[in-house]
Design a protein around this motif. Structure first.
Motif, PDB file in Angstrom:
ATOM      1  N   UNK A   1      -2.765   7.849  -2.236  1.00  8.50           N
ATOM      2  CA  UNK A   1      -3.752   7.377  -1.260  1.00  8.50           C
ATOM      3  C   UNK A   1      -3.544   5.882  -0.957  1.00  8.50           C
ATOM      4  N   UNK A   2      -3.278   5.099  -1.983  1.00 11.64           N
ATOM      5  CA  UNK A   2      -3.063   3.664  -1.788  1.00 11.64           C
ATOM      6  C   UNK A   2      -1.753   3.400  -1.039  1.00 11.64           C
ATOM      7  N   UNK A   3      -0.710   4.166  -1.351  1.00  4.84           N
ATOM      8  CA  UNK A   3       0.554   3.978  -0.648  1.00  4.84           C
ATOM      9  C   UNK A   3       0.404   4.351   0.831  1.00  4.84           C
ATOM     10  N   UNK A   4      -0.359   5.388   1.121  1.00  6.95           N
ATOM     11  CA  UNK A   4      -0.606   5.753   2.519  1.00  6.95           C
ATOM     12  C   UNK A   4      -1.410   4.658   3.232  1.00  6.95           C
ATOM     13  N   UNK A   5      -2.248   3.951   2.500  1.00  3.60           N
ATOM     14  CA  UNK A   5      -3.027   2.861   3.109  1.00  3.60           C
ATOM     15  C   UNK A   5      -2.129   1.691   3.506  1.00  3.60           C
ATOM     16  N   UNK A   6      -1.076   1.412   2.740  1.00  2.40           N
ATOM     17  CA  UNK A   6      -0.205   0.277   3.066  1.00  2.40           C
ATOM     18  C   UNK A   6       0.954   0.663   3.976  1.00  2.40           C
ATOM     19  N   UNK A   7       1.247   1.944   4.090  1.00  2.00           N
ATOM     20  CA  UNK A   7       2.316   2.415   4.981  1.00  2.00           C
ATOM     21  C   UNK A   7       1.877   3.741   5.593  1.00  2.00           C
ATOM     22  N   UNK A   8       0.918   3.691   6.541  1.00  4.19           N
ATOM     23  CA  UNK A   8       0.286   4.915   7.033  1.00  4.19           C
ATOM     24  C   UNK A   8       1.203   5.888   7.776  1.00  4.19           C
TER      25      UNK A   8
END
Length: 183
Positions: free
Chosen positions: A43-50
């Motif tokens: 979820x956090x990785x998707x937030x920084x590289x959507x």
């Protein structure tokens, strides 16, 4: 001698039962905890590289405060990298992730994963108002200023200069590594 052996035997039985119960609790909770950690990380990785739909950790030589690197792909094509770093803040390491979009050649975002900074001061780094300053920044080293940040500068968190500088150091290490062809 009997007055020593009986209490020791009782203590041994209590320790053995306690250890067995603790191991059983660990075995039952280990997998659900690992699943939760993976979901939070994703979820956090998707937030920084959507734009990415999948993240795969890759083996690379890291430098500075960097811990690990994840290749981000969308439909099988690389769209960027997510760098995990752990610079030393005021109260301990600040674990953060930095998204680097290889399509747009910018920092796509930054998030704090875990920290032990002072509540109300350094913990402000987890607020969107602070971390959104990293969104879509050029891949150029950032410096910290007290106020009135320019293109390659970042406004410091009031009374938390050490925290801000640590976070910027982690981001700058990721930029330097990426621009140096570290992957």
């Amino acid at each position: 001698m009997k007055h020593v052996i009986a209490p020791a035997a009782y203590l041994f039985v209590i320790a053995a039962v306690s250890t067995t119960l603790l191991l059983m609790a660990y075995a039952v909770t280990f997998e659900p905890i690992q699943n939760q950690v993976r979901q939070t990380q994703d979820r956090m990785m998707r937030a920084v590289l959507p734009q990415a739909d999948e993240f795969q950790e890759i083996s690379v030589d890291t430098s500075g405060t960097m811990v690990s690197v994840f290749e981000a792909t969308a439909h099988g094509q690389r769209v960027g990298l997510v760098v995990s770093a752990a610079p030393m803040g005021y109260a301990g390491p600040i674990e953060l992730i930095v998204g680097i979009s290889s399509e747009e050649n910018v920092i796509s975002g930054m998030r704090i994963v875990r920290h032990t900074e002072t509540p109300g001061f350094g913990s402000v780094a987890t607020n969107e108002r602070f971390y959104s300053q990293f969104d879509n920044r050029p891949l150029h080293p950032i410096t910290v200023v007290r106020s009135g940040a320019g293109e390659y500068e970042l406004d410091s968190i009031a009374a938390s200069t050490i925290t801000t500088e640590a976070i910027v150091q982690g981001v700058n290490d990721a930029i330097e590594w990426y621009k140096g062809g570290g992957f």
